[in-house]
Design an enzyme around this catalytic site. Structure first.
Site, PDB file in Angstrom:
ATOM      1  N   CYS A 125       0.842  -1.194   0.000  1.00 55.37           N
ATOM      2  CA  CYS A 125       0.000   0.000   0.000  1.00 55.37           C
ATOM      3  C   CYS A 125       0.882   1.252   0.000  1.00 55.37           C
ATOM      4  O   CYS A 125       1.763   1.366  -0.847  1.00 55.37           O
ATOM      5  CB  CYS A 125      -0.968  -0.052   1.180  1.00 55.37           C
ATOM      6  SG  CYS A 125      -2.261   1.212   1.145  1.00 55.37           S
ATOM      7  N   ASP A 183      -8.407  -3.118  -7.585  1.00 59.19           N
ATOM      8  CA  ASP A 183      -8.001  -2.126  -6.585  1.00 59.19           C
ATOM      9  C   ASP A 183      -8.543  -0.755  -6.973  1.00 59.19           C
ATOM     10  O   ASP A 183      -8.087  -0.153  -7.951  1.00 59.19           O
ATOM     11  CB  ASP A 183      -6.474  -2.081  -6.500  1.00 59.19           C
ATOM     12  CG  ASP A 183      -5.962  -1.195  -5.389  1.00 59.19           C
ATOM     13  OD1 ASP A 183      -6.730  -0.357  -4.871  1.00 59.19           O
ATOM     14  OD2 ASP A 183      -4.774  -1.336  -5.034  1.00 59.19           O
ATOM     15  N   HIS A 215      -7.430  -4.360  -3.358  1.00 56.89           N
ATOM     16  CA  HIS A 215      -6.414  -3.674  -2.568  1.00 56.89           C
ATOM     17  C   HIS A 215      -6.221  -4.433  -1.255  1.00 56.89           C
ATOM     18  O   HIS A 215      -7.177  -4.924  -0.658  1.00 56.89           O
ATOM     19  CB  HIS A 215      -6.855  -2.238  -2.282  1.00 56.89           C
ATOM     20  CG  HIS A 215      -5.788  -1.404  -1.661  1.00 56.89           C
ATOM     21  ND1 HIS A 215      -4.695  -0.950  -2.378  1.00 56.89           N
ATOM     22  CD2 HIS A 215      -5.631  -0.942  -0.402  1.00 56.89           C
ATOM     23  CE1 HIS A 215      -3.917  -0.243  -1.584  1.00 56.89           C
ATOM     24  NE2 HIS A 215      -4.461  -0.220  -0.373  1.00 56.89           N
TER      25      HIS A 215
END
Length: 246
Positions: A125, A183, A215
């Site tokens: 991330c 995502d 994600h």
């Protein structure tokens, strides 16, 4: 490998940076991986991911990425309050401060008796972006970026010419870029922009993987976790570091 874990509080120009160190328990010298967390810092899933990598023969360092903005030892929850605080910290920290954090980590690693001096980076991330940022340091031989947020935007505060993608020609090591097609934080057209920019960078060595995942598919908590994809991700990262850091 059996591993051990301990804490190192490292001085940086912007204050003490708590760093969690996970490494093989036996004697020997090992390559190091700078491991960058999500905005929540070292949560349970991040610690377990770091320990998985350490168990394959690496010293894995997990710094508190927003150490200037929180009490030492802060871990944010995977909830609305934690997400809001983490995003606020991301917006508040100047991007140049990550560079001084990286220097502190690299210099500390290379002074340790367990270090071979070989260093890579990895992250999830925002940590995928911070691993990419770490790759700007000439000592970083390889970097694994998992669904790196904000590479396609200017939302991390920066001065002109300081955004990570603007400085991609400084990267000397190999990149591994891994994405989830589902995502929403990095939509397909934005991934394509990042790919095109990397592909147009002379001399840059990278591989690119897009999976049918959401994600945070590596995070072993919550409904987005995909164990099969996570295993594939670890295998790709271990193959990269096995070729470049040993």
């Amino acid at each position: 490998m059996i591993i051990q874990s301990h804490i190192a509080d490292l001085p940086t120009p912007t204050g003490t940076m708590r760093t969690y160190v996970h490494r093989p328990a036996g004697e020997g010298r090992f390559p190091a991986i700078l491991f960058y967390s999500e905005i929540f810092q070292q949560t349970g899933p991040i610690e377990r991911a770091a320990r998985i990598m350490a168990g394959h023969g690496y010293v894995v360092l997990v710094p508190e990425v927003f150490h200037e903005l929180n009490p030492i030892g802060t871990v944010l929850g995977y909830d609305d309050a934690g997400r809001d605080k983490g995003n606020a910290d991301k917006s508040a920290k100047p991007v140049e401060s990550y560079d001084s954090d990286n220097r502190a980590l690299i210099e500390w690693v290379r002074q340790q008796p367990w270090s071979t001096g070989d260093v890579g980076a990895m992250g999830f991330c925002i940590g995928g972006h911070l691993a990419f940022r770490a790759a700007l340091q000439p000592e970083i031989k390889a970097t694994a970026c998992f669904y790196a947020t904000d590479l396609h935007t200017n939302t991390i505060p920066n001065k002109p010419g300081q955004h990570s993608m603007e400085r991609r020609n400084e990267i000397k090591g190999e990149l591994l870029m891994i994405w989830g097609k589902q995502d929403p934080h990095i939509p397909g057209e934005k991934r394509a922009e990042v790919y095109a920019a990397l592909n147009a960078t002379p001399g840059l060595v990278f591989t690119w993987h897009e999976f049918n995942g959401q994600h945070a598919f590596m995070r072993d908590e919550g409904e987005r976790y995909d164990p099969q994809l996570a295993m594939t991700g670890y295998q790709l990262a271990l193959a990269l570091f096995g070729r470049t850091l040993r």
